[in-house]
Design a protein around this motif. Structure first.
Motif, PDB file in Angstrom:
ATOM      1  N   PRO A 196      57.680  65.883  13.351  1.00 58.79           N
ATOM      2  CA  PRO A 196      56.898  65.125  14.330  1.00 58.79           C
ATOM      3  C   PRO A 196      56.698  65.897  15.626  1.00 58.79           C
ATOM      4  CG  PRO A 196      59.118  64.218  14.145  1.00 58.79           C
ATOM      5  CD  PRO A 196      58.965  65.213  13.039  1.00 58.79           C
ATOM      6  N   SER A 197      55.530  65.715  16.226  1.00 54.25           N
ATOM      7  CA  SER A 197      55.235  66.354  17.502  1.00 54.25           C
ATOM      8  C   SER A 197      54.316  65.440  18.305  1.00 54.25           C
ATOM      9  CB  SER A 197      54.591  67.722  17.299  1.00 54.25           C
ATOM     10  OG  SER A 197      53.349  67.602  16.621  1.00 54.25           O
ATOM     11  N   VAL A 198      54.236  65.702  19.613  1.00 52.34           N
ATOM     12  CA  VAL A 198      53.436  64.863  20.510  1.00 52.34           C
ATOM     13  C   VAL A 198      52.537  65.740  21.378  1.00 52.34           C
ATOM     14  CG1 VAL A 198      53.506  63.293  22.490  1.00 52.34           C
ATOM     15  CG2 VAL A 198      55.086  62.956  20.586  1.00 52.34           C
ATOM     16  N   VAL A 199      51.268  65.357  21.465  1.00 54.15           N
ATOM     17  CA  VAL A 199      50.310  65.971  22.383  1.00 54.15           C
ATOM     18  C   VAL A 199      49.915  64.898  23.396  1.00 54.15           C
ATOM     19  CG1 VAL A 199      48.042  67.031  22.646  1.00 54.15           C
ATOM     20  CG2 VAL A 199      49.434  67.544  20.624  1.00 54.15           C
ATOM     21  N   ILE A 200      50.008  65.213  24.684  1.00 59.08           N
ATOM     22  CA  ILE A 200      49.689  64.256  25.744  1.00 59.08           C
ATOM     23  C   ILE A 200      48.493  64.767  26.531  1.00 59.08           C
ATOM     24  CG2 ILE A 200      50.554  63.030  27.779  1.00 59.08           C
ATOM     25  CD1 ILE A 200      53.398  63.622  26.711  1.00 59.08           C
ATOM     26  N   THR A 201      47.465  63.937  26.661  1.00 55.74           N
ATOM     27  CA  THR A 201      46.329  64.311  27.499  1.00 55.74           C
ATOM     28  C   THR A 201      46.605  63.870  28.936  1.00 55.74           C
ATOM     29  OG1 THR A 201      45.133  62.244  27.062  1.00 55.74           O
ATOM     30  CG2 THR A 201      44.744  64.086  25.567  1.00 55.74           C
TER      31      THR A 201
END
Length: 249
Positions: free
Chosen positions: A165-170
């Motif tokens: 799992p990974s997270v990209v935040i704008t």
């Protein structure tokens, strides 16, 4: 989506990456509509991450990397935290995109625990979303400018390749927040009618500020940008291969 919406470029790139997008409740739910066509499920608040966690468990490894959950900052803080914790705990190999526009946009631009203000406008503790994601067990957390299409596509592509799992935040605010509507004085864009070839590439992002003007003589039409709607976000400019979109003179 509004002219200048920071979510537009994200959905454009998710479509190009052929992602299977599990959606959530917010103004970004409009990402399912043409021409963006980049949302496949929408159930309830917080379900985007839960759906992604479940879907990857029944897909073969080569298909798992296509699964991307999208959720807004206020929705994430409301009902997405527990879903992300479960995703990290069970090591579901999906990507989560937190569309942080610094406000609760869909229901009237109310503050939320990450905005730094309470509902009555007083200064309040500000939740650090990247740190929170790491505290929940996500090892790969990155922030991206959604108005930079190349950087956005690169970040999404790289995180979708991870077998965990990974997270990209704008990190761009809602364009309806006071003071965030236009990027700078004179930032409105216009189409150079002499350079425009009528390829319609700029129409693929579905921005309400871009109009199509048919040619009265039956020739190929041209794009036109309404100066009263344009915020100067430059997303359409990045799509034009003929340098026909630039600053209004």
């Amino acid at each position: 989506m509004c002219p200048g919406c920071p979510h537009r470029g994200v959905f454009y790139e998710l479509n190009r990456l052929n992602a299977y997008v599990t959606g959530d409740i917010g103004c970004y739910t409009l990402g399912f509509m043409p021409p963006l066509n980049a949302m496949d499920t929408c159930v309830c608040m917080g379900a985007s991450i839960s759906n992604a966690s479940g879907i990857v468990r029944v897909l073969p490894p080569e298909e798992q990397q296509r699964v991307v959950a999208v959720i807004g900052d206020s929705t994430f803080l409301h009902t997405g935290i527990n879903s992300l914790m479960e995703m990290a705990w069970n090591k579901a190999p999906a990507t989560v995109v937190i569309l942080d526009n610094r406000i609760t946009a869909m229901t009237g631009r109310q503050e939320n625990p990450a905005s730094g203000y309470s509902l009555d406008g007083e200064a309040a503790p500000e939740v650090n979303i990247p740190d929170l994601c790491r505290a929940l067990g996500i090892r790969h957390v990155r922030t991206v400018d959604p108005y930079d299409l190349e950087a956005t596509k690169a970040a999404l592509s790289e995180e979708m390749q991870r077998p965990e799992p990974s997270v990209v935040i704008t990190n761009r605010p809602c364009c309806l927040i006071k003071g965030a509507g236009r990027f700078e004085k004179g930032a409105v864009l216009e189409v150079d009618q002499g350079r425009c070839t009528g390829c319609k590439a700029c129409l693929r992002i579905g921005c309400p500020a871009i109009e199509w003007k048919p040619d009265p003589e039956g020739k190929r039409g041209k794009a036109f940008i309404d100066p009263h709607l344009c915020t100067g976000c430059t997303v359409c400019q990045q799509l034009c291969k003929f340098n026909a979109i630039g600053g209004k003179k």
